[in-house]
Design a protein around this motif. Structure first.
Motif, PDB file in Angstrom:
ATOM      1  N   ILE A 122       0.915  -1.191  -0.182  1.00  0.00           N
ATOM      2  CA  ILE A 122       0.060  -0.087  -0.123  1.00  0.00           C
ATOM      3  C   ILE A 122       0.812   1.117   0.061  1.00  0.00           C
ATOM      4  CG2 ILE A 122      -1.667   1.485   1.586  1.00  0.00           C
ATOM      5  CD1 ILE A 122      -3.079  -1.087   2.166  1.00  0.00           C
ATOM      6  N   LYS A 123       0.539   2.130  -1.011  1.00  0.00           N
ATOM      7  CA  LYS A 123       0.993   3.432  -0.561  1.00  0.00           C
ATOM      8  C   LYS A 123      -0.039   4.398  -0.233  1.00  0.00           C
ATOM      9  CE  LYS A 123       3.734   7.307  -2.760  1.00  0.00           C
ATOM     10  NZ  LYS A 123       4.461   7.714  -4.228  1.00  0.00           N
ATOM     11  N   GLY A 124       0.051   5.095   0.756  1.00  0.00           N
ATOM     12  CA  GLY A 124      -0.904   6.026   1.314  1.00  0.00           C
ATOM     13  C   GLY A 124      -1.016   7.262   0.543  1.00  0.00           C
ATOM     14  N   ALA A 125      -2.145   8.107   0.783  1.00  0.00           N
ATOM     15  CA  ALA A 125      -2.374   9.213   0.163  1.00  0.00           C
ATOM     16  C   ALA A 125      -1.995  10.395   1.162  1.00  0.00           C
ATOM     17  CB  ALA A 125      -3.862   9.476  -0.290  1.00  0.00           C
ATOM     18  N   GLY A 126      -2.785  11.503   0.963  1.00  0.00           N
ATOM     19  CA  GLY A 126      -2.339  12.664   1.959  1.00  0.00           C
ATOM     20  C   GLY A 126      -3.007  12.779   3.499  1.00  0.00           C
ATOM     21  N   GLY A 127      -3.987  11.937   3.678  1.00  0.00           N
ATOM     22  CA  GLY A 127      -4.599  11.690   5.041  1.00  0.00           C
ATOM     23  C   GLY A 127      -4.029  10.567   5.448  1.00  0.00           C
ATOM     24  N   ILE A 128      -4.694  10.319   6.803  1.00  0.00           N
ATOM     25  CA  ILE A 128      -4.235   9.190   7.657  1.00  0.00           C
ATOM     26  C   ILE A 128      -4.999   7.961   7.466  1.00  0.00           C
ATOM     27  CG2 ILE A 128      -3.575   8.452  10.048  1.00  0.00           C
ATOM     28  CD1 ILE A 128      -1.829  10.505   9.078  1.00  0.00           C
ATOM     29  N   GLY A 129      -4.421   6.892   7.224  1.00  0.00           N
ATOM     30  CA  GLY A 129      -5.190   5.654   6.610  1.00  0.00           C
ATOM     31  C   GLY A 129      -4.991   4.416   7.746  1.00  0.00           C
ATOM     32  N   THR A 130      -6.009   3.609   7.819  1.00  0.00           N
ATOM     33  CA  THR A 130      -5.841   2.378   8.550  1.00  0.00           C
ATOM     34  C   THR A 130      -6.128   1.108   7.641  1.00  0.00           C
ATOM     35  OG1 THR A 130      -6.728   3.313  10.468  1.00  0.00           O
ATOM     36  CG2 THR A 130      -7.129   1.373  10.377  1.00  0.00           C
ATOM     37  N   LEU A 131      -5.099   0.366   7.694  1.00  0.00           N
ATOM     38  CA  LEU A 131      -5.106  -0.833   6.830  1.00  0.00           C
ATOM     39  C   LEU A 131      -5.860  -1.852   7.818  1.00  0.00           C
ATOM     40  CD1 LEU A 131      -4.519  -2.956   4.400  1.00  0.00           C
ATOM     41  CD2 LEU A 131      -2.374  -3.169   5.450  1.00  0.00           C
ATOM     42  N   ARG A 132      -6.779  -2.546   7.301  1.00  0.00           N
ATOM     43  CA  ARG A 132      -7.411  -3.739   8.075  1.00  0.00           C
ATOM     44  C   ARG A 132      -7.649  -4.771   7.358  1.00  0.00           C
ATOM     45  NH1 ARG A 132     -12.840  -1.620  10.202  1.00  0.00           N
ATOM     46  NH2 ARG A 132     -11.514  -0.289  11.495  1.00  0.00           N
ATOM     47  N   PHE A 133      -7.090  -5.900   7.962  1.00  0.00           N
ATOM     48  CA  PHE A 133      -7.019  -7.373   7.285  1.00  0.00           C
ATOM     49  C   PHE A 133      -7.035  -8.340   8.118  1.00  0.00           C
ATOM     50  CE2 PHE A 133      -2.720  -6.109   8.483  1.00  0.00           C
ATOM     51  CZ  PHE A 133      -2.059  -7.330   8.495  1.00  0.00           C
ATOM     52  N   LYS A 134      -7.406  -9.473   7.519  1.00  0.00           N
ATOM     53  CA  LYS A 134      -7.475 -10.852   8.444  1.00  0.00           C
ATOM     54  C   LYS A 134      -6.134 -11.621   7.859  1.00  0.00           C
ATOM     55  CE  LYS A 134     -10.729 -14.403   9.829  1.00  0.00           C
ATOM     56  NZ  LYS A 134     -12.283 -14.711   9.849  1.00  0.00           N
ATOM     57  N   SER A 135      -5.675 -12.448   8.847  1.00  0.00           N
ATOM     58  CA  SER A 135      -4.585 -13.364   8.706  1.00  0.00           C
ATOM     59  C   SER A 135      -4.594 -14.355   9.636  1.00  0.00           C
ATOM     60  CB  SER A 135      -3.242 -12.609   8.996  1.00  0.00           C
ATOM     61  OG  SER A 135      -1.966 -13.182   8.496  1.00  0.00           O
ATOM     62  N   GLN A 136      -4.220 -15.466   8.833  1.00  0.00           N
ATOM     63  CA  GLN A 136      -4.269 -16.917   9.626  1.00  0.00           C
ATOM     64  C   GLN A 136      -2.800 -16.865  10.243  1.00  0.00           C
ATOM     65  OE1 GLN A 136      -5.587 -19.724   6.922  1.00  0.00           O
ATOM     66  NE2 GLN A 136      -7.578 -19.109   6.939  1.00  0.00           N
ATOM     67  N   ILE A 137      -1.895 -16.285   9.877  1.00  0.00           N
ATOM     68  CA  ILE A 137      -0.613 -16.328  10.586  1.00  0.00           C
ATOM     69  C   ILE A 137      -0.162 -14.922  11.066  1.00  0.00           C
ATOM     70  CG2 ILE A 137       0.314 -18.143   8.999  1.00  0.00           C
ATOM     71  CD1 ILE A 137       1.894 -16.059   7.417  1.00  0.00           C
ATOM     72  N   LYS A 138       0.648 -14.907  12.020  1.00  0.00           N
ATOM     73  CA  LYS A 138       1.193 -13.525  12.495  1.00  0.00           C
ATOM     74  C   LYS A 138       1.639 -12.711  11.363  1.00  0.00           C
ATOM     75  CE  LYS A 138       3.854 -11.155  16.228  1.00  0.00           C
ATOM     76  NZ  LYS A 138       4.638 -11.437  17.348  1.00  0.00           N
ATOM     77  N   PRO A 139       1.258 -11.558  10.975  1.00  0.00           N
ATOM     78  CA  PRO A 139       1.781 -10.760   9.807  1.00  0.00           C
ATOM     79  C   PRO A 139       3.133  -9.820  10.358  1.00  0.00           C
ATOM     80  CG  PRO A 139      -0.317  -9.635  10.723  1.00  0.00           C
ATOM     81  CD  PRO A 139      -0.097 -11.031  11.431  1.00  0.00           C
ATOM     82  N   THR A 140       3.700  -9.568   9.331  1.00  0.00           N
ATOM     83  CA  THR A 140       4.948  -8.727   9.644  1.00  0.00           C
ATOM     84  C   THR A 140       4.750  -7.516   8.596  1.00  0.00           C
ATOM     85  OG1 THR A 140       6.270  -9.996   8.065  1.00  0.00           O
ATOM     86  CG2 THR A 140       6.361 -10.645  10.300  1.00  0.00           C
ATOM     87  N   CYS A 141       5.510  -6.646   9.083  1.00  0.00           N
ATOM     88  CA  CYS A 141       5.506  -5.306   8.325  1.00  0.00           C
ATOM     89  C   CYS A 141       6.905  -4.487   8.720  1.00  0.00           C
ATOM     90  CB  CYS A 141       4.334  -4.460   8.294  1.00  0.00           C
ATOM     91  SG  CYS A 141       4.601  -2.660   7.360  1.00  0.00           S
ATOM     92  N   GLN A 142       7.907  -4.124   8.036  1.00  0.00           N
ATOM     93  CA  GLN A 142       8.961  -3.528   8.420  1.00  0.00           C
ATOM     94  C   GLN A 142       8.767  -1.820   8.370  1.00  0.00           C
ATOM     95  OE1 GLN A 142      12.442  -4.257   6.060  1.00  0.00           O
ATOM     96  NE2 GLN A 142      12.712  -6.587   6.519  1.00  0.00           N
ATOM     97  N   GLU A 143       7.772  -1.353   7.924  1.00  0.00           N
ATOM     98  CA  GLU A 143       7.597   0.053   7.723  1.00  0.00           C
ATOM     99  C   GLU A 143       6.656   0.523   8.827  1.00  0.00           C
ATOM    100  OE1 GLU A 143       8.635  -1.788   4.058  1.00  0.00           O
ATOM    101  OE2 GLU A 143       7.078  -2.080   5.183  1.00  0.00           O
ATOM    102  N   GLY A 144       5.939  -0.224   9.545  1.00  0.00           N
ATOM    103  CA  GLY A 144       5.150   0.000  10.656  1.00  0.00           C
ATOM    104  C   GLY A 144       4.904  -0.957  11.568  1.00  0.00           C
ATOM    105  N   THR A 145       3.925  -0.672  12.658  1.00  0.00           N
ATOM    106  CA  THR A 145       3.562  -1.511  13.629  1.00  0.00           C
ATOM    107  C   THR A 145       2.298  -2.187  13.418  1.00  0.00           C
ATOM    108  OG1 THR A 145       5.020  -0.314  15.437  1.00  0.00           O
ATOM    109  CG2 THR A 145       3.468  -1.710  16.089  1.00  0.00           C
ATOM    110  N   ILE A 146       2.128  -3.553  13.377  1.00  0.00           N
ATOM    111  CA  ILE A 146       0.704  -4.019  13.138  1.00  0.00           C
ATOM    112  C   ILE A 146       0.113  -4.265  14.635  1.00  0.00           C
ATOM    113  CG2 ILE A 146      -0.321  -6.114  12.339  1.00  0.00           C
ATOM    114  CD1 ILE A 146       1.604  -6.291  10.371  1.00  0.00           C
ATOM    115  N   LYS A 147      -1.076  -3.845  14.589  1.00  0.00           N
ATOM    116  CA  LYS A 147      -1.760  -4.080  15.922  1.00  0.00           C
ATOM    117  C   LYS A 147      -2.897  -5.349  15.694  1.00  0.00           C
ATOM    118  CE  LYS A 147      -5.058  -1.725  19.064  1.00  0.00           C
ATOM    119  NZ  LYS A 147      -5.930  -0.623  19.283  1.00  0.00           N
TER     120      LYS A 147
END
Length: 727
Positions: free
Chosen positions: A679-704
């Motif tokens: 994902i590349k965000g736009a000018g506002g503040i976004g929230t990515l919401r998704f379902k995963s059967q494994i623990k997801p990882t992301c180097q650019e942000g903290t997943i809650k």
């Protein structure tokens, strides 16, 4: 091919015309043509909607047409560091004043001295919209000028002008007519040459196939002789050949012209043209000038399913064909501005073009002027779509100015609606009201229809939002209370526990037995139902084949939206492939007004009791643009103007998908597969919401981590993210 020499002047004019279509963002001290807000839109819509013909006969709209104000006052106060010469360009008769002192004649240039001064122009024009273009160094015409159609000033017996006024001043309207040489009255859509892909030429006829649904002006080449030519237009070959029953035609007397080439006066929709001519007439060839609004795509969608890609592409083309001076219903038959059709176009626009001027032009053309004497397009539900369209416009664009300018017109239209409630406080069709809902066999419009009450409730919520924006505290309180009361009535009067649904209507104070999909599916994405009721509606209405099925793309739009809102993207994907894919399988090159897979052969072309009455290019057929952008890519604003937004991608059985969704400040770009989200965000503040059967990882942000294998990631402005996850 046509060979023509184009002068430099013509090229420059074409460039300036093209620029006039661009979104209305003006550079500092850039002059533009201005007018009383809403007047150009009303004037232009009158011109466009009265171009409709039916087999050569003039066919005007069914509803009242308002007109522009023919006398308008323009002014602005300036504080200049030095005097400057200012050029004036005016559509109409005018006078010009500096600090209230009139300058004689109709000057093309004036000098405004240094210091603080008010520049005023008063313009009269009946055949066009009174408009001005003022060009100096700092004295320029733009949206900051104030305008009125009545100045309410007076002079007493001593000659003293009044020192108070009840004048209502608004900011000027504009649409980037940024050249003095291209005034609003010269507005035209762009054209470009196109040629037929196949031509069948016989002794006294020519049948041309342009390969796909298109729109524009037929041009005849190499005309010789004297006699009659008749052109029969068809969205299908069958229609073009049906000379007695095709919907549109041209009848030409060649003896009245000495031109060897002739372009038809009115643009029309067609794929095929059947040209028949007298024996004394000869014709070399035929071409067309494709007519279009030059707006560029910002959104897009691609996925692992090629049929869905084709559906998206044809939806895109369908939408562009119906995006003209305004968002219209269909290009062949009506070419009018219908509020229900336009409402869906607004939503598609937010996911493809994000062209705000097309939305506001259409809203203003539909509303017209006071006094209100009927519903918009005479249709009760279309009035409510007009209100809801303003709510969505604010949510997607964050534009408060439009609401601040036109809130009084919203109030007077809502007053009209509220005055037509019955003794139970419900909307019920009165004389002159068309309760439309949908094209459906045997659909009752009698009594208090639940669908109309639901749309009114949403419209009242819109009024409350807009009242708050313009600081009308009492109005906000009133409209909120009316909406709350009506929603309570909706469920107390229409919800049936045994049927697990809202019933279709009440007649003489009693529920009818009929359950239809309309109010139930809207209640889902309006979020009027609790979770238990949503599941009831899904099972007992939306997925129940015993409930009357919907056959128009118009209402399939909302039915599939409701199912998407319930998380049924896999089901919706299959329905999309069956329904829109079904039209493609029949050779559709644009999507239709109505599609019933049970019909055979030429039955698909018939509607309104006419063999070719159906539109094969209808704006409401392009809804996959919206569904794929909002519910598969999953991008939507959560506060006005995408200051905050949600991205909730749903593959729905696809292996991968990617696309862009435009916002006021950049595009949200999404790629999603079964293992990765980018994902590349736009000018506002976004929230990515998704379902995963494994623990997801992301180097650019903290997943809650949330409950039920759900996760969230905050998207900062303009930043890119890659998430590894698993379905």
């Amino acid at each position: 091919m046509l060979s023509t020499k184009i002068s430099l002047k013509t090229k420059l004019l074409a460039i300036l015309t093209f620029l006039s279509f661009c979104s209305p963002v003006l550079a500092q001290n850039q002059a533009t043509w201005i007018w009383y807000p809403g007047d150009f839109e009303v004037w232009l819509s009158n011109k466009m909607q009265n171009r409709r013909t039916e087999r050569g006969s003039f066919f005007p709209p069914f509803w009242k047409l308002d007109s522009h104000y023919n006398l308008v006052d323009f002014h602005k106060d300036f504080d200049l560091p030095a005097s400057e010469e200012v050029s004036l360009f005016v559509e109409g008769q005018f006078n010009v004043k500096i600090d209230g002192k009139a300058i004689s004649g109709f000057p093309k240039k004036i000098t405004v001295p240094a210091g603080k001064h008010k520049v005023s122009l008063k313009v009269f024009c009946q055949d066009r919209v009174p408009a001005i273009f003022v060009q100096g160094k700092r004295v320029v015409s733009d949206a900051s000028w104030l305008v009125t159609f009545e100045d309410k000033e007076w002079i007493d017996e001593t000659g003293k002008a009044s020192d108070q006024s009840g004048t209502k001043w608004l900011n000027a309207g504009f649409w980037n007519f940024n050249s003095a040489s291209v005034p609003p009255s010269k507005f035209k859509l762009e054209t470009k040459v196109q040629h037929a892909v196949k031509v069948e030429k016989k002794q006294q006829s020519l049948l041309a196939d342009f390969g796909k649904e298109t729109f524009g002006f037929i041009k005849l080449h190499g005309l010789k002789g004297k006699g009659k030519i008749k052109i029969y237009y068809g969205e299908s070959k069958e229609e073009a050949l049906a000379t007695e029953t095709c919907e549109t035609l041209d009848d030409i007397d060649v003896s009245q012209t000495k031109k060897s080439n002739m372009t038809m006066e009115l643009s029309k929709a067609f794929r095929f043209v059947n040209i028949k001519f007298d024996a004394a007439v000869s014709l070399d060839s035929v071409s067309m000038l494709y007519e279009y609004l030059p707006v560029a795509d910002r959104g897009g969608f691609r996925c692992s399913d090629e049929q869905i890609n084709k559906i998206y592409d044809v939806s895109n083309y369908t939408f562009h064909l119906n995006t003209r001076e305004f968002f219209i219903d269909g290009i062949k038959r009506d070419r009018w501005i219908w509020s229900g059709d336009a409402y869906q176009s607004y939503l598609m626009n937010y996911y493809l073009l994000f062209d705000s001027p097309s939305v506001t032009r259409t809203l203003l053309a539909l509303r017209g002027k006071d006094p209100v004497t009927s519903h918009v397009n005479t249709i009760m539900d279309y009035t409510f779509y007009w209100f809801i369209g303003i709510n969505d416009y604010y949510q997607y664009t964050g534009d408060k100015t439009f609401i601040q300018q036109f809130y009084p017109r919203m109030q007077s239209l809502m007053d009209y609606c509220l005055s037509r409630r019955n003794k139970n406080g419900m909307m019920e069709g009165l004389t002159g009201d068309w309760v439309f809902i949908d094209w459906a066999d045997g659909l009752s419009k009698k009594g208090e229809v639940s669908f109309e009450q639901l749309l009114l409730a949403r419209s009242l919520e819109t009024m409350a939002t807009c009242a708050s924006i313009v600081n009308d505290t009492e109005g906000a309180k009133k409209y909120n209370q009316l909406a709350t009361d009506l929603k309570a009535k909706l469920f107390s009067n229409y919800w049936n526990d045994e049927k697990h649904a809202l019933v279709h209507s009440r007649v003489e104070g009693k529920q009818t037995d009929n359950v239809t999909r309309y109010a139930n599916m809207f209640a889902i994405f309006f979020n009027y139902l609790d979770e238990a009721k949503k599941q009831d509606v899904k099972k007992h209405v939306l997925l129940n084949d015993k409930i009357q099925k919907i056959t128009t793309p118009y209402m399939r739009f909302y039915e599939l939206e409701a199912l998407c809102a319930l998380g049924e993207q896999s089901y919706v994907l299959k329905e999309m492939k069956d329904y829109w894919g079904g039209m493609l399988n029949l050779g559709a090159t644009s999507f239709w007004e109505e599609y019933n897979p049970n019909k055979k052969g030429d039955e698909h072309y018939a509607m309104y009791g006419r063999p070719f009455g159906k539109s094969l290019c209808h704006a409401w057929g392009a809804s996959p643009i919206y569904l794929l952008g909002k519910y598969f890519l999953g991008v939507k604003p959560t506060s006005a103007g995408y200051q905050t937004y949600l991205v909730e991608p749903q593959l729905g059985g696809l292996q991968w998908m990617e696309g862009a969704v435009p916002t006021p400040d950049g595009d949200v770009k999404v790629y999603c597969s079964t293992k990765q989200i980018k994902i590349k965000g736009a000018g506002g503040i976004g929230t990515l919401r998704f379902k995963s059967q494994i623990k997801p990882t992301c180097q650019e942000g903290t997943i809650k981590a949330l409950a039920n294998d759900m996760y969230e990631l905050t998207l900062e402005k303009g930043k890119s993210y890659e998430v590894t996850y698993g379905l």
